[in-house]
Write a protein that holds these residues in place. Sequence first.
Motif, PDB file in Angstrom:
ATOM      1  N   CYS A 160      -8.580   9.085   2.584  1.00 39.43           N
ATOM      2  CA  CYS A 160      -7.236   8.898   2.718  1.00 39.43           C
ATOM      3  C   CYS A 160      -6.837   9.263   4.343  1.00 39.43           C
ATOM      4  O   CYS A 160      -6.193   8.854   5.036  1.00 39.43           O
ATOM      5  N   ASP A 199      -1.513   2.934   3.939  1.00 37.52           N
ATOM      6  CA  ASP A 199      -0.323   3.754   4.585  1.00 37.52           C
ATOM      7  C   ASP A 199       1.099   3.105   4.288  1.00 37.52           C
ATOM      8  O   ASP A 199       1.073   1.905   4.413  1.00 37.52           O
ATOM      9  N   GLN A 203      -0.641   5.598  -0.072  1.00 38.88           N
ATOM     10  CA  GLN A 203      -0.143   5.209  -1.513  1.00 38.88           C
ATOM     11  C   GLN A 203      -0.759   4.259  -2.170  1.00 38.88           C
ATOM     12  O   GLN A 203      -1.437   3.464  -1.508  1.00 38.88           O
ATOM     13  N   SER A 204      -1.072   4.291  -3.408  1.00 39.33           N
ATOM     14  CA  SER A 204      -1.737   3.107  -4.161  1.00 39.33           C
ATOM     15  C   SER A 204      -0.793   1.885  -3.979  1.00 39.33           C
ATOM     16  O   SER A 204       0.323   2.131  -4.279  1.00 39.33           O
ATOM     17  N   TYR A 234      -5.606   2.111  -1.716  1.00 39.65           N
ATOM     18  CA  TYR A 234      -4.630   3.062  -1.067  1.00 39.65           C
ATOM     19  C   TYR A 234      -4.373   2.526   0.184  1.00 39.65           C
ATOM     20  O   TYR A 234      -5.356   2.057   0.966  1.00 39.65           O
ATOM     21  N   VAL A 259       2.430   7.698   4.697  1.00 39.06           N
ATOM     22  CA  VAL A 259       2.002   8.486   3.287  1.00 39.06           C
ATOM     23  C   VAL A 259       0.953   7.547   2.911  1.00 39.06           C
ATOM     24  O   VAL A 259       1.318   6.204   2.453  1.00 39.06           O
TER      25      VAL A 259
END
Length: 73
Positions: A38, A62, A68-69, A60, A66
């Motif tokens: 990540c 951005d 995230q899934s 995943y 952040v």
Amino acid sequence: MKVYRVVRHGSEWHLISPSTGIAIGAASEKSVVLQWACLLAQKSGGEVHVYDDLALQDVYADANGVMQSVARE
């Protein structure tokens, strides 16, 4: 876009380079390898695809700074 892959092979999780297809890191804890992936993906504007038993398990990306899934199609 670069796609970093996190792949389980035996009892270890491996981070696969998007440019070479070669493992660039491994650990027994999935969360450790996922964190590496990540960080690299976020810096390059890429994604992380997580595979378990050769099946795509998660993606995943951005989202507002952040990783995230995200929902897969």
